[in-house]
Design a protein around this motif. Structure first.
Motif, PDB file in Angstrom:
ATOM      1  N   HIS A  79       0.862  -1.179   0.000  1.00  0.00           N
ATOM      2  CA  HIS A  79       0.000   0.000   0.000  1.00  0.00           C
ATOM      3  C   HIS A  79       0.898   1.228   0.000  1.00  0.00           C
ATOM      4  O   HIS A  79       1.091   1.865   1.031  1.00  0.00           O
ATOM      5  CB  HIS A  79      -0.923   0.006   1.220  1.00  0.00           C
ATOM      6  N   TYR A 106      -8.569   8.716  -4.601  1.00  0.00           N
ATOM      7  CA  TYR A 106      -7.335   8.012  -4.209  1.00  0.00           C
ATOM      8  C   TYR A 106      -7.445   7.371  -2.821  1.00  0.00           C
ATOM      9  O   TYR A 106      -6.598   6.571  -2.439  1.00  0.00           O
ATOM     10  CB  TYR A 106      -6.139   8.974  -4.283  1.00  0.00           C
ATOM     11  N   PRO A 108      -9.440   5.000  -1.621  1.00  0.00           N
ATOM     12  CA  PRO A 108      -9.507   3.530  -1.499  1.00  0.00           C
ATOM     13  C   PRO A 108      -8.125   2.871  -1.519  1.00  0.00           C
ATOM     14  O   PRO A 108      -7.885   1.901  -0.801  1.00  0.00           O
ATOM     15  CB  PRO A 108     -10.321   3.109  -2.727  1.00  0.00           C
ATOM     16  N   TYR A 109      -7.218   3.399  -2.335  1.00  0.00           N
ATOM     17  CA  TYR A 109      -5.869   2.820  -2.405  1.00  0.00           C
ATOM     18  C   TYR A 109      -5.134   2.965  -1.071  1.00  0.00           C
ATOM     19  O   TYR A 109      -4.332   2.123  -0.693  1.00  0.00           O
ATOM     20  CB  TYR A 109      -5.062   3.502  -3.499  1.00  0.00           C
TER      21      TYR A 109
ATOM     22  N   ALA B   8     -10.115  -2.008  -3.916  1.00  0.00           N
ATOM     23  CA  ALA B   8      -9.710  -0.607  -3.826  1.00  0.00           C
ATOM     24  C   ALA B   8      -9.606   0.011  -5.214  1.00  0.00           C
ATOM     25  O   ALA B   8     -10.088   1.122  -5.456  1.00  0.00           O
ATOM     26  CB  ALA B   8      -8.372  -0.495  -3.096  1.00  0.00           C
ATOM     27  N   ALA B   9      -9.000  -0.738  -6.143  1.00  0.00           N
ATOM     28  CA  ALA B   9      -8.816  -0.212  -7.494  1.00  0.00           C
ATOM     29  C   ALA B   9     -10.161   0.013  -8.179  1.00  0.00           C
ATOM     30  O   ALA B   9     -10.381   1.038  -8.833  1.00  0.00           O
ATOM     31  CB  ALA B   9      -7.952  -1.163  -8.315  1.00  0.00           C
ATOM     32  N   LEU B  11     -13.116   0.528  -6.735  1.00  0.00           N
ATOM     33  CA  LEU B  11     -13.832   1.638  -6.102  1.00  0.00           C
ATOM     34  C   LEU B  11     -13.226   2.970  -6.542  1.00  0.00           C
ATOM     35  O   LEU B  11     -13.942   3.926  -6.874  1.00  0.00           O
ATOM     36  CB  LEU B  11     -13.767   1.493  -4.574  1.00  0.00           C
ATOM     37  N   ALA B  12     -11.892   3.034  -6.566  1.00  0.00           N
ATOM     38  CA  ALA B  12     -11.217   4.275  -6.959  1.00  0.00           C
ATOM     39  C   ALA B  12     -11.567   4.636  -8.399  1.00  0.00           C
ATOM     40  O   ALA B  12     -11.894   5.790  -8.693  1.00  0.00           O
ATOM     41  CB  ALA B  12      -9.709   4.119  -6.800  1.00  0.00           C
ATOM     42  N   ARG B  15     -15.160   5.852  -8.702  1.00  0.00           N
ATOM     43  CA  ARG B  15     -15.302   7.229  -8.211  1.00  0.00           C
ATOM     44  C   ARG B  15     -14.749   8.225  -9.228  1.00  0.00           C
ATOM     45  O   ARG B  15     -15.294   9.300  -9.438  1.00  0.00           O
ATOM     46  CB  ARG B  15     -14.548   7.386  -6.890  1.00  0.00           C
ATOM     47  N   ALA B 106      -0.583   5.787  -6.450  1.00  0.00           N
ATOM     48  CA  ALA B 106      -1.492   5.074  -5.556  1.00  0.00           C
ATOM     49  C   ALA B 106      -1.497   3.577  -5.851  1.00  0.00           C
ATOM     50  O   ALA B 106      -1.631   2.766  -4.946  1.00  0.00           O
ATOM     51  CB  ALA B 106      -2.901   5.643  -5.694  1.00  0.00           C
ATOM     52  N   ARG B 109       1.029  -1.053  -9.619  1.00  0.00           N
ATOM     53  CA  ARG B 109       0.787  -2.221 -10.477  1.00  0.00           C
ATOM     54  C   ARG B 109      -0.150  -1.777 -11.591  1.00  0.00           C
ATOM     55  O   ARG B 109      -1.368  -1.743 -11.442  1.00  0.00           O
ATOM     56  CB  ARG B 109       0.216  -3.366  -9.641  1.00  0.00           C
TER      57      ARG B 109
END
Lengths: 307, 274
Positions: A79, A106, A108-109, B8-9, B11-12, B15, B106, B109
């Protein structure tokens, strides 16, 4: 997150090299940045600061060498934004997105929620502008938003590229206080680049100076300031006598052609000391002295020559 | 851990897509355009069932079911430029506004970023598919019900066309992301999309049928494959052009999406970001 992992992380750069076409932007750069301090990463425009940052952050692939954060490559961090917060360009925003939404894309990351977005907006003084589109922001507000984005994941390491650009004098004072607080009270490692030494002079503990993609100086700010102590050029038929006098007074001395250059005393002090010692003087002149001159001397010199 | 990173990716990226105005602006325009086209085609085809084919010279007359199929899948025939553009913008916008830098900070990858963009484009594309298809159905329905042969909404085959019309539009949005990753210059990408969808492909489809050895090639063009997936089109019901069957249409369309994304991953995503 365990505290052991939160402890300071050093940045280690070894033999880092990058060539763009025929231009060697970064040329075998070696440097180590210690945690718990604000380090100024200095060099004239085109010295390779931004390229070094981009290699450190995995955006640009180096041709050789390595750049590690706490022993790991940026791209290998699970992370990354919770370990390293970076603000590279003031223009990296979609103009149609609000400040708050910029952070929310950003978040969520970094594994943080909307409350944290509001929190960092408050920290950089953008609460009032949170729901305004970035397209209408001033350069200073963009810098603050970039800093807010860097802080989002509460990282141990902050990498800021020319963060004072576009800030008004009041903003620069605010930034200085803010960075010192983060480093000294929160134990963060902060690496901040600038092409103007005076801009960061009041906020950094350590300095790393590069020119032509190579390291030319690495020390505490105090040691750099010491380099700026007055230098007095002396022409005398008795260099041996002056060398002895300088040693007696604790002034470093070096030979420059037929002249001697003494560091640490003013013209008046050197002249008075010579008078008392009965040494003959043919010429006495003060030169250099300001920190800006030292910076120019370091960066203007041939790579490696002035280190 | 990995699932968390993907979540996370996704959701980001979602958004990112819905935090600017473009997605709903294009969505509204798509809906309005499709209602308009539904009205126009619903009216003209029920008024004179041979008008479409007649003008194209094949002389065939559409029956009521074919009219319903043609009208309900209008989004795939004439509206797919909207999902294609919004998909492409999700990638080109990153380069235009240099947000690719914070994005890759962020999530270094890069394949995951692209994968998440493709996935959320499928989601937004489905929404566009519903809007576009519903618009065409709502626009054409009154004419089909009153002047024509009925709505045929009870017909499983026709309903299937409606559902696959949504799927085809969703895939167009995914293809857009792939195209954007190939052509990162936003202006260039939009110009290419407009030129290809509005001019190049229509001309090629008709032109290729005139050249005997290349006659079958037009079926493999992306627009034709999408119409095959939807099961019907303005062109095919008129008897002017033939289509692949639905399964192969899906395969060809997916192949375009995969090819663009793969080439983008091997070129754009490997480059230095400076």
């Amino acid at each position: 997150m365990p505290t052991t992992e939160r402890a300071g992380l050093p940045v280690e750069i070894r033999g880092l090299t990058k060539t763009f076409g025929t231009v060697r932007a970064v040329d075998g750069l070696d440097m180590v940045v210690r945690p718990g301090a604000v380090t100024g990463f200095l060099g004239p425009n085109g010295a390779g600061k931004t390229t070094t940052f981009r290699m450190l952050l995995g955006l640009v692939g180096p041709d050789g060498g390595s750049a590690l954060i706490g022993g790991r490559r940026y791209a290998d961090l699970a992370h990354p934004t919770t370990v390293v917060g970076a603000a590279l360009e003031s223009a990296s925003f979609h103009p149609g997105r609000t400040a708050r939404d910029h952070l929310r894309t950003y978040a969520p990351y970094a594994g943080v929620d909307d409350r944290r977005c509001d929190e960092v907006l408050a920290q950089v003084g953008l609460t009032e502008a949170a729901r305004r589109r970035v397209g209408g922001f001033s350069a200073g507000m963009r810098q603050r938003l970039a800093l807010a984005a860097a802080l989002l994941g509460d990282p141990q390491v902050l990498v800021l590229d020319e963060p004072a650009n576009g800030l008004d004098p009041e903003g620069i004072v605010w930034l200085r206080t803010f960075l010192r607080h983060l480093a000294h009270e929160r134990g963060r490692m902060i690496l901040v680049s600038s092409h103007v030494l005076g801009e960061v002079q009041a906020s950094v503990d350590d300095v790393v100076v590069i020119a032509h993609g190579r390291l030319v100086h690495e020390s505490s700010l105090d040691d750099l300031v010491a380099l700026a102590s007055p230098r007095v050029r002396v022409a005398s038929p008795d260099p041996a006598g002056f060398t002895a006098l300088a040693a007696d007074r604790g002034w470093p001395v070096e030979q420059d052609g037929d002249d001697l250059v003494l560091t640490g005393g003013s013209c008046a002090e050197v002249g008075a000391a010579a008078y008392r010692a009965g040494l003959e003087i043919h010429g006495l002149a003060e030169e250099g002295g300001s920190l800006e001159d030292v910076f120019l001397r370091l960066t203007g010199a041939a790579p490696g020559g002035a280190a | 851990m990995n699932a968390g990173a993907w979540r996370a990716a996704l959701l980001a990226e979602w958004r990112k897509l819905v935090s600017t105005r473009m997605w709903w602006l294009l969505g509204i325009v798509l809906g309005a355009y499709m209602v308009f086209m539904g009205v126009v085609m619903g009216f003209s085809l029920t008024t004179d069932p041979s008008s479409m084919s007649g003008s194209l010279g094949s002389g065939a007359t559409l029956d009521g079911r074919q009219i319903a199929q043609t009208v309900y899948t209008l989004a795939v025939s004439v509206g797919y430029v909207f999902p294609l553009v919004i998909g492409a913008l999700s990638m080109t916008g990153e380069f235009r506004h240099q947000t690719i830098t914070p994005t890759l900070l962020a999530e270094p990858r890069r394949g995951r970023v692209l994968g998440a963009k493709l996935a959320v484009a499928g989601l937004l594309g489905t929404a566009y598919g519903v809007i576009g298809t519903a618009g065409a159905v709502l626009g054409g329905l009154p004419f089909l019900a009153t002047k024509g042969d009925g709505t045929y909404l009870g017909d499983t085959g026709v309903l299937g066309d409606v559902v696959f019309s949504v799927v085809a539009i969703a895939l167009w949005c995914v293809i857009g992301v792939g195209l954007g990753s190939l052509l990162t210059n936003q202006v260039a990408a939009v110009v290419v999309i407009l030129a290809f969808t509005q001019f190049v492909e229509p001309v090629l489809r008709i032109g290729l049928t005139a050249i005997d050895p290349l006659q079958g090639v037009q079926k493999f063009l992306p627009g034709a494959a999408a119409e095959a997936l939807a099961g019907s089109s303005l062109y095919s019901t008129s008897g002017m052009l033939s289509l692949l069957d639905r399964g192969w249409g899906a395969v060809v369309l997916l192949a375009y999406a995969a090819l663009f994304a793969l080439v983008g991953a091997l070129t754009t995503l490997r480059r230095d970001v400076s």
